[in-house]
Design an enzyme around this catalytic site. Structure first.
Site, short mmCIF file in Angstrom:
data_model
loop_
_atom_site.label_atom_id
_atom_site.label_comp_id
_atom_site.label_asym_id
_atom_site.label_seq_id
_atom_site.Cartn_x
_atom_site.Cartn_y
_atom_site.Cartn_z
N ASP A 1 -15.63 19.84 -14.94
CA ASP A 1 -16.69 20.74 -14.66
C ASP A 1 -16.99 21.37 -16.04
O ASP A 1 -18.17 21.94 -16.33
CB ASP A 1 -16.23 21.65 -13.68
N PRO B 1 -22.19 17.09 -3.51
CA PRO B 1 -20.79 17.75 -2.97
C PRO B 1 -19.82 16.97 -3.88
O PRO B 1 -19.96 15.82 -4.29
CB PRO B 1 -20.58 17.21 -1.57
N ARG B 2 -18.49 17.81 -4.03
CA ARG B 2 -17.51 17.13 -4.90
C ARG B 2 -16.93 15.93 -4.56
O ARG B 2 -16.48 15.09 -5.34
CB ARG B 2 -16.68 18.19 -5.20
N PHE B 3 -17.01 15.72 -2.97
CA PHE B 3 -16.53 14.39 -2.64
C PHE B 3 -17.31 13.08 -2.98
O PHE B 3 -16.76 12.18 -3.34
CB PHE B 3 -15.93 14.23 -1.28
#
Lengths: 585, 107
Positions: free
Chosen positions: A259, A291-293
Site C-alpha cells: 500500500d 476489496p483487498r481480497f
C-alpha cells in the site's frame, strides 16, 4: 545467560503472582489496554506477560509508515463501517466496528502526543495517503508506547511465554506459562484477563523459504504464532471467521507492504503485458479501489493465465518521490530499501514486482478471532480480547487495535468491579499444565530422541500449503484436500508427545508448533464448512466457486469441546445496523 | 535473515546485565557465544530482519544481510541512531550510495 533446562519436573522453579488485570501480549493492543486500565483505576495492579521484550515485540517491531484507518474531518463512523464492510466482502460485526471507530482517533492522537511523528499537510492536518490512511514516521512507535506503559506504572514480565489459561470451571482467572530466560513455571492469578497475543503466522509454507536463511522472509510478524487463539480453543472459547484468511499482494521475494506504493504513490498494478490489471479486469469490483481480497487474487490469476510476472508500476515516479518512498519503507520495513539495493534496482526504470503472500490468520485485517461482545468480552467469563486476536472487525489495523485495547481494558475493569470472588486455583490443573509445558525438555533428557520443533513446523507448513490452499496452490482448495489436511493434522497432534527441546528457546518453539496445530485444525474446519467462495484470494473453494448468500451470508463460528476435543462448527446471523448495500462502500 | 556480527566491534555489552541485542530480539534469536562472549544469531532462518538488534547495538557491530537467495552481495544498509532522528546509509551492489535522515520522535 539463559537457565539450563530441567532434567526432572521437580527441579522446575515456580513463580506465583497475583494481579488485578493480566494482559497477555505487550504489543500495540496490549500496551493500550494496560495504559487505559491504569488510567481508569490507578490503584489496580496491571501486569503484562510478554514472550519477547516490550520495546520491540509484536507487529510494530520494525516500525510503521502509515495508520490505515483514521476518521478525517469530512468522514464519519458510518462511512468507515460502509467502506470496511465492502472491503470485507459484506461480512463484519457492525456493532464492534462502530465501537472501535468511536475511539480510533483518540488512540492515534494520543500516540502523537507521546512522541509519534505524524506527517502534516499544508493546512496542518494529518497528511492523507488515501481515503482513510495517514502518513507517519513510526520507526520508534513501539518504543514510545512501551515507555508510556512503564510511566503509567504497569508491571512488565518480559520473556515469559503464556501456554494456557488458569481456569475455574469455564471462568478464566489468569494464565500459566514459562520464562525463556529463567526457565521457571509462572502461575499468574488475575481478577480479569485480557488476551492480546496477535494473529498467526507460520501456519503455511512461505514461498521464500528456499535455502536456510529466508524462512521468515514473510510479511506478518513471524513470532506471532497464534498462541492466544490456541489457548482459547483449548479452553472452549467460541471463535469466528477463521476461514477469512489474510493473503495479500506483497513485494515479490521480500514480502514487503505494498500500500505504501500503490496507495501512497498511485502506482497501478500491471501484468507482464503492461495491462493495468485492476482498472481493466476488475473495474466492476471497484478497479484500483477493489476489496483487498480481489487485489490479492488478481496477480495470482494473471500468473495462472500466463500473464505474470506482475508489478506495481513505479516508472512515473520522480526522484523526490522515490526518496520519500524509501523513507516510508525505512520507517516500516527498513530492509526493503536494502532489498532494492541488493537487486541494484532503480524503480524509476524497473517497476517493483508483486506476488501473493503466504496466508495468515489476522483479526486486525480480516474478521478471524475470538467471538466477542462490544465490551470485548469473549465467551469465557473473565477473558477479554483485543487486537489481531479478536474477531469480527476487519480493517482495524494499527489504530483500531489500539482503540480495541482501550475497550478491552474498560470491559475488564468493569468486570473486576462486579466480581464477588476471584475464583479458586485448581492445583491439579496447575500440575498437569506444568508437566505438559516441560514434557519436550524431560523427553530429551530421558529418551534423547524424538522430533524437534522445526521438523514439525515444516511438516505442518507443507501440509497446509498443499492441502489447505497455500500460496503454492494459488490459495485454492477443495473438500478432499481439506479432509486430507485434517487427517494429517490429527497425526501431527498425536505426535506432539515426541517433541524434544534442547534449550529454553527450543522449548518455546515446541509450544509454538503445538499452538499452531490447534489453530490450523480449527482453520481447516472453518474452510470445510463454508461451501462457497466469498473472498477469492482469501478463500477459494474450487468445488464451490460462487458466493452462496442463501446458505452463507452469516458468520461461521466454532467451539472445541474441551472434554472430547471435538470441534463444533455452526453459524451466527449477520446483524446490519448501518443501512445500505453491504457490498458497496 | 541473518544479522552478521562484527567480532572486532562486539564486546558482548559487558557492562549490561544482558547484551542489548539479546534483550531486544523479538524472536529470541540473539545469544552470546559461551567461548568468546560475543553475540551471534542462533538461527539465521528465523530472523524477520526487523533490525531491532542493529539499532540497539551500542557499538554498531551488527549488520543485517539479506539472504543471498533473495538479494545479491554486497549491498549494505547502516543506521546511525540519534535521540530524535535516525540516519541511514545504503550502498547498492553497484556501489551507489544514498543517505536518508528523518525525525522518528517528536521533540
Amino acid at each position: 545467560m539463559a537457565a539450563k533446562l530441567p532434567a526432572k519436573l521437580e527441579e522446575v522453579g515456580e513463580v506465583r503472582l497475583e494481579t488485578d488485570i493480566l494482559i497477555i501480549g505487550a504489543g500495540n493492543a496490549g500496551c493500550y489496554a494496560a495504559i487505559e486500565a491504569k488510567r481508569r483505576r490507578p490503584d489496580l495492579r496491571v501486569t503484562l506477560m510478554e514472550k519477547a521484550h516490550i520495546d520491540r515485540s509484536g507487529c510494530l517491531a520494525s516500525g510503521m509508515d502509515a495508520i490505515n484507518t483514521y476518521i478525517k474531518k469530512n468522514e464519519t463512523v458510518e462511512n468507515l463501517v460502509r467502506w470496511s464492510r465492502a472491503q470485507a466482502g459484506g461480512l463484519l460485526r457492525e456493532d464492534l466496528t462502530i465501537t472501535m471507530a468511536e475511539l480510533l482517533n483518540q488512540a492515534i492522537e494520543e500516540w502523537e502526543e507521546w512522541g509519534l511523528p505524524i506527517k502534516k499537510d499544508e493546512n496542518g492536518e494529518y497528511l492523507a495517503r488515501g481515503r482513510w490512511d495517514i502518513a507517519i514516521q513510526g520507526s520508534e512507535m513501539k518504543v514510545i508506547l512501551a515507555e508510556k506503559v512503564r510511566e503509567y506504572g504497569c508491571e512488565v514480565l518480559n520473556r515469559v511465554v503464556a501456554t494456557n489459561y488458569l481456569l475455574d470451571g469455564d471462568r478464566v482467572i489468569g494464565a500459566m506459562g514459562f520464562g525463556v530466560r529463567d526457565g521457571k513455571f509462572y502461575i499468574i492469578k488475575a481478577g480479569a484477563t485480557i488476551v492480546a497475543t496477535g494473529g498467526a503466522a507460520g501456519l503455511y509454507k512461505p514461498y521464500t523459504n528456499d535455502g536456510v536463511d529466508s524462512h521468515h522472509q514473510i510479511w506478518y510478524c513471524p513470532f506471532n504464532v497464534g498462541t492466544g487463539y490456541a489457548m482459547g480453543i483449548r479452553a472452549g472459547a467460541e471463535m469466528t471467521t477463521f476461514e477469512m484468511r489474510w493473503c495479500a499482494v506483497r513485494t515479490k521475494d521480500f514480502n514487503g507492504p505494498i500500500d505504501t506504493i500503490s496507495v501512497g504513490y498511485k502506482a497501478p498494478m500491471i501484468n507482464a503485458k503492461g495491462e493495468k490489471i485492476l482498472a481493466e479486469r476488475y473495474a466492476h469490483m471497484g478497479g484500483d479501489a477493489s476489496p483487498r481480497f480481489v487485489r490479492a487474487n488478481a496477480p495470482m490469476e494473471e500468473w495462472l493465465a500466463g500473464r505474470g510476472p506482475c508489478y506495481v508500476d513505479t516508472r512515473h515516479m520522480t526522484p523526490e518521490q522515490v526518496k520519500t518512498l524509501k523513507i516510508d519503507y525505512l520507517n516500516e520495513r527498513p530492509s526493503f530499501v536494502l532489498f532494492l539495493a541488493a537487486r541494484g534496482q532503480d524503480i524509476t526504470r524497473e517497476p517493483i514486482e508483486v506476488y501473493g503472500s503466504d496466508p495468515y490468520i489476522v483479526g486486525g485485517h480480516t474478521a478471524s478471532g475470538y467471538w466477542i461482545d462490544v465490551k470485548r468480552a469473549t465467551t469465557l467469563p473473565g477473558l477479554f480480547a483485543c487486537g489481531d486476536v479478536a474477531g469480527g472487525v476487519p480493517n482495524k489495523f494499527v489504530g483500531g487495535c489500539a482503540a480495541e485495547g482501550m475497550l478491552a481494558a474498560r470491559g475488564a475493569v468493569e468486570y473486576l468491579e462486579s466480581l464477588a470472588d476471584r475464583g479458586q486455583v485448581d492445583e491439579s490443573l496447575v500440575a498437569a499444565e506444568k508437566a505438559r509445558v516441560y514434557a519436550p525438555a524431560i523427553r530429551q533428557v530421558r529418551e534423547g530422541d524424538g522430533v524437534i520443533p522445526r521438523e514439525m513446523e515444516e511438516r505442518l507448513q507443507r501440509l497446509m500449503d498443499e492441502y489447505a490452499g497455500g500460496v503454492h496452490q494459488f490459495y485454492r482448495m477443495n473438500r478432499e484436500r481439506l479432509e486430507y489436511a485434517l487427517k494429517h493434522l490429527a497425526i501431527l497432534k498425536d505426535q506432539t508427545r515426541y517433541l524434544v527441546a534442547h534449550d529454553l528457546h527450543e522449548l518455546m518453539e515446541a509450544h509454538e508448533i503445538i499452538d499452531r496445530l490447534d489453530v490450523a485444525e480449527v482453520l481447516v474446519h472453518h474452510l470445510l464448512f463454508r461451501e462457497e467462495t466469498r473472498w477469492p484470494g482469501w478463500q477459494n473453494r474450487v468445488d464451490f466457486p460462487e458466493r452462496d448468500d442463501t446458505r452463507f451470508d452469516c458468520f461461521v463460528n466454532s467451539r472445541r469441546n474441551p472434554q472430547t476435543g471435538e470441534i463444533e462448527v455452526f453459524t451466527r446471523p449477520y446483524e446490519q445496523i448501518i443501512p445500505g448495500d453491504r457490498y458497496r462502500p | 535473515m541473518p544479522p552478521k556480527v562484527n567480532l572486532q566491534k562486539c564486546d558482548g555489552c559487558r557492562a549490561e546485565s544482558e547484551a542489548l541485542c539479546v534483550q531486544i530480539c523479538p524472536g529470541d534469536l540473539m545469544a552470546l557465544d559461551e567461548n568468546n562472549g560475543k553475540a551471534y544469531c542462533r538461527s539465521a532462518r528465523d530472523c524477520w530482519d526487523c533490525m531491532s538488534c542493529v539499532k540497539a547495538c551500542p557499538n554498531g557491530a551488527i549488520e543485517t544481510r539479506l539472504p543471498y537467495q533473495l538479494g545479491y552481495y554486497p549491498a549494505k544498509l547502516i543506521p546511525l541512531v540519534g535521540s530524535n532522528k535516525i540516519s541511514w546509509t545504503v550502498v547498492d551492489i553497484h556501489g551507489k550510495v544514498e543517505r536518508f535522515t528523518f525525525k522518528n520522535r517528536n521533540d
